[in-house]
Design an enzyme around this catalytic site. Structure first.
Site, PDB file in Angstrom:
ATOM      1  N   ASP A 217       0.869  -1.178   0.000  1.00  0.00           N
ATOM      2  CA  ASP A 217       0.000   0.000   0.000  1.00  0.00           C
ATOM      3  C   ASP A 217       0.903   1.224   0.000  1.00  0.00           C
ATOM      4  O   ASP A 217       1.952   1.215   0.646  1.00  0.00           O
ATOM      5  CB  ASP A 217      -0.940  -0.001   1.208  1.00  0.00           C
ATOM      6  N   THR A 218       0.506   2.246  -0.754  1.00  0.00           N
ATOM      7  CA  THR A 218       1.335   3.441  -0.915  1.00  0.00           C
ATOM      8  C   THR A 218       0.512   4.681  -0.629  1.00  0.00           C
ATOM      9  O   THR A 218      -0.676   4.728  -0.942  1.00  0.00           O
ATOM     10  CB  THR A 218       1.865   3.513  -2.368  1.00  0.00           C
TER      11      THR A 218
HETATM   12  P1  IMP Z   1      -1.343   2.065  -4.393  1.00  0.00           P
HETATM   13  O1  IMP Z   1      -1.377   1.656  -2.950  1.00  0.00           O
HETATM   14  O2  IMP Z   1      -0.093   1.629  -5.105  1.00  0.00           O
HETATM   15  O3  IMP Z   1      -2.617   1.701  -5.119  1.00  0.00           O
HETATM   16  O4  IMP Z   1      -1.269   3.668  -4.401  1.00  0.00           O
HETATM   17  C1  IMP Z   1      -2.322   4.474  -3.848  1.00  0.00           C
HETATM   18  C2  IMP Z   1      -2.345   5.832  -4.516  1.00  0.00           C
HETATM   19  O5  IMP Z   1      -1.139   6.558  -4.208  1.00  0.00           O
HETATM   20  C3  IMP Z   1      -2.400   5.812  -6.047  1.00  0.00           C
HETATM   21  O6  IMP Z   1      -3.724   5.725  -6.490  1.00  0.00           O
HETATM   22  C4  IMP Z   1      -1.775   7.150  -6.403  1.00  0.00           C
HETATM   23  O7  IMP Z   1      -2.720   8.196  -6.265  1.00  0.00           O
HETATM   24  C5  IMP Z   1      -0.719   7.326  -5.331  1.00  0.00           C
HETATM   25  N1  IMP Z   1       0.584   6.785  -5.794  1.00  0.00           N
HETATM   26  C6  IMP Z   1       1.149   5.595  -5.455  1.00  0.00           C
HETATM   27  N2  IMP Z   1       2.337   5.442  -6.044  1.00  0.00           N
HETATM   28  C7  IMP Z   1       2.539   6.559  -6.774  1.00  0.00           C
HETATM   29  C8  IMP Z   1       3.598   6.981  -7.631  1.00  0.00           C
HETATM   30  O8  IMP Z   1       4.617   6.299  -7.846  1.00  0.00           O
HETATM   31  N3  IMP Z   1       3.429   8.186  -8.212  1.00  0.00           N
HETATM   32  C9  IMP Z   1       2.344   8.972  -8.019  1.00  0.00           C
HETATM   33  N4  IMP Z   1       1.315   8.614  -7.258  1.00  0.00           N
HETATM   34  C10 IMP Z   1       1.413   7.413  -6.625  1.00  0.00           C
END
Ligand code: IMP
Length: 196
Positions: A68-69
């Site tokens: 998760d990011t």
């Molecule tokens: P996820 O957990 O990888 O789905 O990331 C959650 C949200 O964080 C994404 O929908 C983006 O809005 C943002 N995000 C994650 N990684 C990146 C990145 O490398 N660049 C820009 N936005 C990111």
């Protein structure tokens, strides 16, 4: 060793596969017949990553991991953080998310922010966490068309380009995600060496 990754995004799975030891095969949710969306309901990245990997483990009792990011902005006390994808609404529109963030920060001089990725790995029933962080700041306008999400307004420390102005390979070398995956890869290498 097979590792199930909590994603249905084949591109994401392939990118991670390339960074892991050759002896590890990454499987997607589709590969193992999980076709429902795994809910993300926690208020921390650790909580969401953990919920997703535990969901798979509870269903299949197999080795797996989830990530998760979030983008954490200091002047907003860490927001949008775990809510980064849906900051401007449930349709997860990246342009609207960036516009909201620029609006929230329009009178703010402290632009410090970081992307943080958390990985939860469940290996032989034990859970471990890996974290990758890239520090930087939020610009006052969008620059560049590469990448995705908040890339056009995020400039990593030490660079004069936003993530969206860099070739994908350059971003991938320094990104939060690749830093977390490298730690996972190192751990898996050591783990496998112990049993060889
Ligand atoms: P996820 O957990 O990888 O789905 O990331 C959650 C949200 O964080 C994404 O929908 C983006 O809005 C943002 N995000 C994650 N990684 C990146 C990145 O490398 N660049 C820009 N936005 C990111």
């Amino acid at each position: 060793m097979e590792l199930i990754f909590a994603t249905n995004n084949r591109h994401k799975a392939e990118e991670i596969q390339q960074m892991l030891p050759g002896s590890v095969s990454v499987l997607t949710l589709e590969d193992v017949g999980i076709d429902e969306e795994i809910p993300e309901q926690q208020d921390t990245l650790e909580g969401n990553a953990s919920d997703k990997s535990r969901y798979i483990y509870n269903r299949l009792s197999r080795n797996c991991f989830a990530d998760d990011t979030g983008l954490e902005v200091d002047a907003l006390e860490g927001a949008p953080g775990v809510y980064s994808a849906r900051y401007a609404g449930s349709d997860k529109d990246p342009e609207a998310n960036m516009d909201r963030l620029l609006e929230e920060l329009k009178d703010e001089d402290n632009r410090r922010a970081r992307f943080r990725t958390v990985i939860s790995l469940i290996l032989d029933g034990e859970e471990l966490f890996f974290e990758g962080v890239v520090e930087g700041h939020i610009l006052r306008e969008k620059r560049g068309d590469e990448g995705f999400g908040y890339d056009p307004i995020f400039m990593p420390e030490g660079s004069s380009l936003t993530f969206a102005q860099m070739p994908m390979a350059t971003k991938n070398r320094i990104s939060h995600r690749s830093r977390a995956i490298k730690k996972l890869a190192n751990y898996l290498n050591q783990y496998q060496n112990r049993f060889q």
